[in-house]
Design a protein around this motif. Structure first.
Motif, short mmCIF file in Angstrom:
data_model
loop_
_atom_site.label_atom_id
_atom_site.label_comp_id
_atom_site.label_asym_id
_atom_site.label_seq_id
_atom_site.Cartn_x
_atom_site.Cartn_y
_atom_site.Cartn_z
N SER A 43 0.84 -1.21 0.00
CA SER A 43 0.00 0.00 0.00
C SER A 43 0.87 1.25 0.00
O SER A 43 0.56 2.24 -0.68
N GLN A 88 -7.48 0.61 -0.49
CA GLN A 88 -7.77 -0.59 0.29
C GLN A 88 -9.06 -0.41 1.12
O GLN A 88 -9.82 -1.33 1.29
N ASP A 164 -5.59 -1.08 -4.84
CA ASP A 164 -5.05 -1.76 -3.67
C ASP A 164 -6.01 -2.88 -3.26
O ASP A 164 -7.10 -2.60 -2.77
MG LIG Z 1 -1.95 -2.84 2.08
#
Ligand SMILES: [Mg+2]
Ligand SMILES: Nc1ncnc2c1ncn2[C@@H]1O[C@H](COP(=O)(O)OP(=O)(O)OP(=O)(O)O)[C@@H](O)[C@H]1O
Length: 223
Positions: A43, A88, A164
């Motif tokens: 990330s 994410q 992500d």
């Molecule tokens: Mg991550």
């Protein structure tokens, strides 16, 4: 967008060196999987590529233009102009409908959003199996939110799509449709597609793989 180049880039969180990149080049239209165990920096890498996270050392170039030194406002504009982002945690805006969320990036550009974008938003949502697009975002399931976040990332036909874990909350069928859409729209617009993922099916469909290791140095060229 020709390429993204990172030179001698380091990211630290206090004393912890989260990323150590000697050199990394990602070419135009490249489809890249970023893999590695939890905490290996996937990330963080995606966030620095799209200028969401500051670097502590080194340089980032997009198409030969240095971008890590832009002001915050310039970085934000640059991101809206060039990157489609699936985060994410989605970062969908509460209180708005699915459709309004998909159209949100365009609010920064247009006083009145042109009709063609409404049509595209509805088309993308439909491809991702979301038909009740005027429903409030808060009542969609996690998997539905993930698909809405994917539609939002693709609304502006970005030159680079950064995602992500885009299939992390999806079942096999919705995951397959999301991957198909990401790949076909990346092809249509000759965009690069960079995905942090553990999803073996998604990894297989991307051309390249960059495996991150905690404490490891990155030196790679994907063109
Ligand atoms: Mg991550
Ligand atoms: N804002 C932050 N403040 C402090 N430490 C951070 C921050 N963001 C990330 N880190 C640390 O940097 C390292 C890399 O984190 P990152 O989130 O990039 O990993 P990841 O590979 O994406 O993991 P996951 O697979 O769980 O999503 C981890 O040790 C994490 O704790």
């Amino acid at each position: 967008m020709k390429n993204i180049i990172l030179k001698d880039v380091k990211v630290r969180f206090k004393e912890h060196l989260a990323l150590d990149i000697l050199a990394l080049e990602i070419g135009n239209s490249v489809k890249l999987a970023v893999t590695g165990e939890s905490g290996s920096g996937k990330s963080t890498l995606l966030n620095i590529l799209c200028l969401l996270e500051e670097i502590n050392h080194g340089k980032i170039f997009w198409n030969n233009k240095r971008v890590d030194t832009l002001t915050q406002m310039q970085k934000d504009k640059f991101r809206y102009d060039n990157v489609g982002l699936v985060m994410q945690d989605f970062y969908l805006y509460p209180g708005l409908s699915a459709l309004q969320n998909v159209l949100l990036p365009l609010k920064f550009r247009y006083f009145k959003i042109p009709k063609q974008f409404f049509d595209r938003a509805v088309y993308l949502l439909k491809r991702l199996n979301i038909t009740q697009h005027s429903k409030n975002i808060d009542i969609f399931s996690r998997g539905e939110k993930q698909r809405i976040a994917i539609a939002r990332a693709l609304i502006n036909s970005p030159k680079v799509i950064i995602a992500d874990e885009p299939t992390a909350s999806l079942d096999a069928q919705n995951s397959a449709e999301a991957v198909k859409l990401l790949l076909s729209l990346a092809d249509e617009t000759k965009s690069a597609l960079i995905c942090a993922t553990h999803d073996k099916i998604l990894i297989k469909q991307l051309t390249y793989r960059l495996e991150l290791k905690k404490g490891g140095k990155i030196e790679a060229c994907f063109t």
